[in-house]
Design a protein around this motif. Structure first.
Motif, mmCIF file in Angstrom:
data_model
loop_
_atom_site.group_PDB
_atom_site.id
_atom_site.type_symbol
_atom_site.label_atom_id
_atom_site.label_comp_id
_atom_site.label_asym_id
_atom_site.label_seq_id
_atom_site.Cartn_x
_atom_site.Cartn_y
_atom_site.Cartn_z
ATOM 1 N N LEU A 119 -5.903 1.122 2.408
ATOM 2 C CA LEU A 119 -6.974 0.331 1.784
ATOM 3 C C LEU A 119 -6.610 -1.140 1.942
ATOM 4 C CD1 LEU A 119 -9.512 -0.030 0.053
ATOM 5 C CD2 LEU A 119 -8.139 0.442 -1.961
ATOM 6 N N LEU A 120 -7.443 -1.874 2.681
ATOM 7 C CA LEU A 120 -7.193 -3.302 2.921
ATOM 8 C C LEU A 120 -8.238 -4.130 2.179
ATOM 9 C CD1 LEU A 120 -5.654 -1.950 5.319
ATOM 10 C CD2 LEU A 120 -6.289 -3.918 6.709
ATOM 11 N N SER A 121 -7.779 -5.173 1.539
ATOM 12 C CA SER A 121 -8.700 -6.061 0.837
ATOM 13 C C SER A 121 -8.485 -7.492 1.302
ATOM 14 C CB SER A 121 -8.445 -5.968 -0.672
ATOM 15 O OG SER A 121 -9.102 -7.031 -1.329
ATOM 16 N N ALA A 122 -9.584 -8.243 1.394
ATOM 17 C CA ALA A 122 -9.453 -9.679 1.696
ATOM 18 C C ALA A 122 -9.485 -10.438 0.370
ATOM 19 C CB ALA A 122 -10.559 -10.132 2.637
ATOM 20 N N ASP A 123 -8.501 -10.119 -0.461
ATOM 21 C CA ASP A 123 -8.287 -10.792 -1.746
ATOM 22 C C ASP A 123 -9.372 -10.473 -2.775
ATOM 23 O OD1 ASP A 123 -6.277 -12.234 -2.989
ATOM 24 O OD2 ASP A 123 -7.455 -14.072 -2.984
ATOM 25 N N LEU A 151 -3.055 -2.968 1.028
ATOM 26 C CA LEU A 151 -2.679 -4.211 1.680
ATOM 27 C C LEU A 151 -3.723 -5.281 1.372
ATOM 28 C CD1 LEU A 151 -0.784 -5.593 3.803
ATOM 29 C CD2 LEU A 151 -2.338 -4.735 5.553
ATOM 30 N N ASN A 152 -3.297 -6.301 0.630
ATOM 31 C CA ASN A 152 -4.179 -7.455 0.443
ATOM 32 C C ASN A 152 -3.810 -8.479 1.506
ATOM 33 O OD1 ASN A 152 -5.684 -9.625 -0.336
ATOM 34 N ND2 ASN A 152 -4.763 -9.845 -2.366
ATOM 35 N N VAL A 153 -4.709 -8.713 2.452
ATOM 36 C CA VAL A 153 -4.380 -9.600 3.579
ATOM 37 C C VAL A 153 -4.594 -11.075 3.246
ATOM 38 C CG1 VAL A 153 -4.982 -7.830 5.280
ATOM 39 C CG2 VAL A 153 -6.693 -9.499 4.597
ATOM 40 N N GLY A 154 -5.130 -11.327 2.053
ATOM 41 C CA GLY A 154 -5.486 -12.707 1.723
ATOM 42 C C GLY A 154 -6.912 -13.002 2.155
ATOM 43 N N VAL A 208 -9.773 -7.607 9.911
ATOM 44 C CA VAL A 208 -10.392 -6.682 10.866
ATOM 45 C C VAL A 208 -9.472 -6.468 12.071
ATOM 46 C CG1 VAL A 208 -12.344 -6.302 12.415
ATOM 47 C CG2 VAL A 208 -12.739 -7.234 10.135
ATOM 48 N N GLY A 209 -8.889 -7.552 12.575
ATOM 49 C CA GLY A 209 -7.972 -7.417 13.716
ATOM 50 C C GLY A 209 -6.757 -6.572 13.374
ATOM 51 N N VAL A 210 -6.187 -6.823 12.213
ATOM 52 C CA VAL A 210 -5.020 -6.039 11.779
ATOM 53 C C VAL A 210 -5.405 -4.563 11.647
ATOM 54 C CG1 VAL A 210 -3.528 -5.590 9.780
ATOM 55 C CG2 VAL A 210 -3.734 -7.913 10.683
ATOM 56 N N SER A 211 -6.578 -4.316 11.087
ATOM 57 C CA SER A 211 -6.997 -2.912 10.916
ATOM 58 C C SER A 211 -7.173 -2.248 12.287
ATOM 59 C CB SER A 211 -8.294 -2.818 10.112
ATOM 60 O OG SER A 211 -9.418 -3.189 10.887
ATOM 61 N N CYS A 254 -8.150 2.975 8.224
ATOM 62 C CA CYS A 254 -8.271 1.846 7.291
ATOM 63 C C CYS A 254 -9.654 1.758 6.657
ATOM 64 C CB CYS A 254 -7.971 0.530 8.006
ATOM 65 S SG CYS A 254 -6.309 0.422 8.663
ATOM 66 N N PHE A 255 -9.665 1.519 5.351
ATOM 67 C CA PHE A 255 -10.873 1.144 4.624
ATOM 68 C C PHE A 255 -10.735 -0.334 4.267
ATOM 69 C CE2 PHE A 255 -10.728 5.679 4.119
ATOM 70 C CZ PHE A 255 -12.052 6.099 4.032
ATOM 71 N N LEU A 256 -11.697 -1.149 4.686
ATOM 72 C CA LEU A 256 -11.641 -2.599 4.444
ATOM 73 C C LEU A 256 -12.643 -2.970 3.370
ATOM 74 C CD1 LEU A 256 -10.107 -2.332 7.081
ATOM 75 C CD2 LEU A 256 -11.425 -4.199 8.023
ATOM 76 N N TYR A 257 -12.224 -3.834 2.463
ATOM 77 C CA TYR A 257 -13.063 -4.090 1.289
ATOM 78 C C TYR A 257 -13.156 -5.582 1.002
ATOM 79 C CZ TYR A 257 -14.297 -3.861 -3.734
ATOM 80 O OH TYR A 257 -14.890 -4.004 -4.958
#
Lengths: 273, 306
Positions: B21-25, B43-46, B53-56, B66-69
């Motif tokens: 689960l990735l979050s942009a803060d 993972l909070n990417v900031g 998106v690139g990291v995912s 990956c789920f991006l939020y």
């Protein structure tokens, strides 16, 4: 070591000659940057990466992402020479019904780990690969080549922050500093200097090398031990190897005409096939 | 809807250690339990959507799911090219979750409204687009997106939306959900407009009009059978979405009719092609721009000549 350097130098001449032939035949662009990074690619693929694991698509393989995808003809030639795919496919580069586009496409041929070509994408992808290795306790390393002009893109700096925050010391970025971007010299379009200090300020381990000196390239890439991700600033020359074409933006766009091709061929002599 | 989404991802993540689960803060007070229980899978990417998106993509190429939020406009527009190239061109298994789709955060202004996301997401090859209407549909969409390969965009609301389905509806990839059976007209609703569509159908029923009401969480791929049925069995089709009338759900239904070579009477309700100038909450803005059940039912009656 001397023999090894001689062999790699010879290989770089072979690759350069083949690039020249392909670009001339297909009337494609980007010979300048293909020549600026070719020595780096040769050291990576012949000395650093675990090529057999890459060929077998092992989960433990090293990863290489060509972020500056427009230079991909150099990568295609090297992959073909190493047996990733046959010469017939290579000769379809940039041609109708061919398999090799002007920018790398994931899955098009073995060895292309990511689709790139739009600048500023590859470093994030490489960082994601490097973080995955850490999470999965795998030992592979991730390498990417970016351009100096590519550092105009904000996404490069997002990824630069990310890589150091997550201590991605399994990630190595080689910056092909050939001094040109689309409309002119990087120093005239959007100044990047002090480039080293910028990356150091982002907490990267930074080295500077001559990007055409095989020994320097090898030494910068071999036995990397650092707690931080590594950035290698490789000072290169656009279209290095063909003196009358060197350091000129024109060769970012143009392909050689017949007389220019013949003149360029003279640089390689008879021994280079 | 938000809590349902997070709970569903957590259930999947507990079974599959490759799920991230990735979050942009975003996700303050929402992700803490997830992070505590599954620290290696959060993972909070900031504040860096393009990098997220690139990291995912790099993680997906290394075997992760990956789920991006983050907010819908940020996850769909800020990093559009990374979505197009890194995710869709490479057809990677990454799910984008857009919080606050449509006018959910109307009061915050157009920066935080998202009325173009369906159009731009569904225009990309390989991308699937889901717009759930309530927490139950949201849960099903998360599970479906995990089961299917390739990139998916899921446009959700916020928290506290009512459940609109009494029991778990039968729904899967490319299918729709029948809400009311009717013979006179068809109404297709996507996402958070379902409650309005249900209220509209009730108003019309009181006027003697029988409505075939369909919820369509799957905008891409779309349910051709439901559209074909509606065109052949009812007099007129109406689409309702909290999205621009340019390129969104209504456009997808029109394209389906074109692909099926069906001539049908159809009218699309949505946000007109302009930035919303009103300051107010979601219901207030909906009323001002004519996206409430009274306005829509009146327009339908007019269209029907009643």
């Amino acid at each position: 070591m001397k023999n090894k350097i001689n062999k790699l130098t010879f290989t770089s001449m072979e690759v350069r000659k083949k690039i020249l032939e392909l670009i001339t035949k297909s009337k494609s662009s980007h010979i300048g940057c293909a020549y600026s990074l070719v020595d780096i690619l040769i050291v990576l693929f012949y000395e650093i990466l675990n090529v057999n694991k890459i060929k077998s698509v092992s989960p433990d393989r090293d990863r290489f992402v060509l972020s500056k995808g427009h230079a991909c003809v150099a990568l295609y030639v090297i992959l073909s020479k190493l047996g990733f795919f046959n010469k017939k496919i290579l000769n379809t580069y940039y041609s109708n019904n061919g398999r090799l586009a002007g920018h790398p496409v994931f899955g098009s041929v073995p060895g292309i780990e990511a689709s790139t070509g739009s600048l500023g994408h590859g470093l994030s992808i490489a960082a994601g690969m490097a973080l995955s290795a850490k999470l999965d306790n795998k030992k592979y390393s991730v390498y990417t080549i970016i351009g100096d002009g590519e550092c105009d893109e904000g996404s490069i700096w997002e990824a630069a922050l990310f890589a150091t925050h997550h201590k991605l010391n399994n990630l190595t970025v080689i910056l092909d500093k050939n001094g040109f971007q689309g409309y002119g010299r990087t120093s005239d379009v959007l100044s990047l200097e002090p480039l080293r200090r910028k990356w150091e300020a982002f907490n990267w381990n930074v080295k500077e090398i001559d990007g055409h000196n095989i020994l320097q390239i090898y030494n910068s890439l071999a036995n990397i031990k650092s707690k931080k991700p590594l950035l290698i600033i490789a000072k290169t020359v656009h279209c290095k190897g063909i003196p009358f074409m060197e350091d000129s933006l024109m060769w970012h766009y143009r392909s050689p005409k017949e007389d220019e091709f013949k003149k360029a061929l003279c640089n390689f002599g008879d021994k280079i096939k | 809807m938000r809590n349902s989404v997070v709970t569903s991802i957590k259930k999947i993540a507990l079974k599959d250690k490759n799920v991230m689960l990735l979050s942009a803060d975003m996700g303050f007070s929402v992700f803490e339990d997830f992070e505590k229980e599954l620290p290696k899978q959060f993972l909070n990417v900031g504040i860096s959507e393009a990098n997220m998106v690139g990291v995912s993509a790099g993680m997906a190429l290394s075997g992760k799911r990956c789920f991006l939020y983050t907010f819908a406009p940020f996850v769909s527009m800020r990093c559009f090219e990374q979505i197009r190239i890194d995710l869709c061109y490479q057809n990677l298994d990454v799910v984008l979750i857009g919080l606050g789709g449509g006018l959910t955060y109307a009061k915050e202004g157009s920066t935080h409204q998202s009325v173009e996301d369906i159009a731009i997401m569904r225009a990309i090859p390989n991308m699937k687009v889901f717009c759930p209407a309530d927490p139950i549909e949201a849960e099903i969409c998360i599970v479906e997106a995990y089961k299917k390969k390739g990139p998916t965009y899921i446009r959700i609301g916020k928290s506290g939306e009512p459940r609109l389905h009494d029991k778990k509806p039968k729904f899967s990839f490319g299918k729709s959900i029948h809400i009311f059976k009717g013979n006179d007209i068809s109404i297709f609703s996507t996402g958070n407009m379902l409650k309005t569509a249900m209220d509209t159908a009730k108003i019309l029923k009181d006027k003697g009009i029988s409505v075939n009401l369909i919820s369509m969480p799957s905008v891409k791929p779309i349910d051709y059978k439901a559209i074909s049925f509606a065109a052949s069995k009812t007099k007129c089709i109406f689409t309702i979405e909290e999205h621009s009338i340019v390129g969104g759900f209504g456009s997808a239904v029109l394209e389906a009719l074109s692909k099926l070579s069906i001539m049908a009477r159809i009218k699309c309700f949505g946000v007109n092609d302009c930035f919303v100038k009103y300051v107010g909450d979601q219901d207030f803005v909906r009323r001002k721009i004519g996206l409430d059940s009274d306005s829509i039912s009146n327009k339908i009656l007019k269209k029907l000549g009643i």
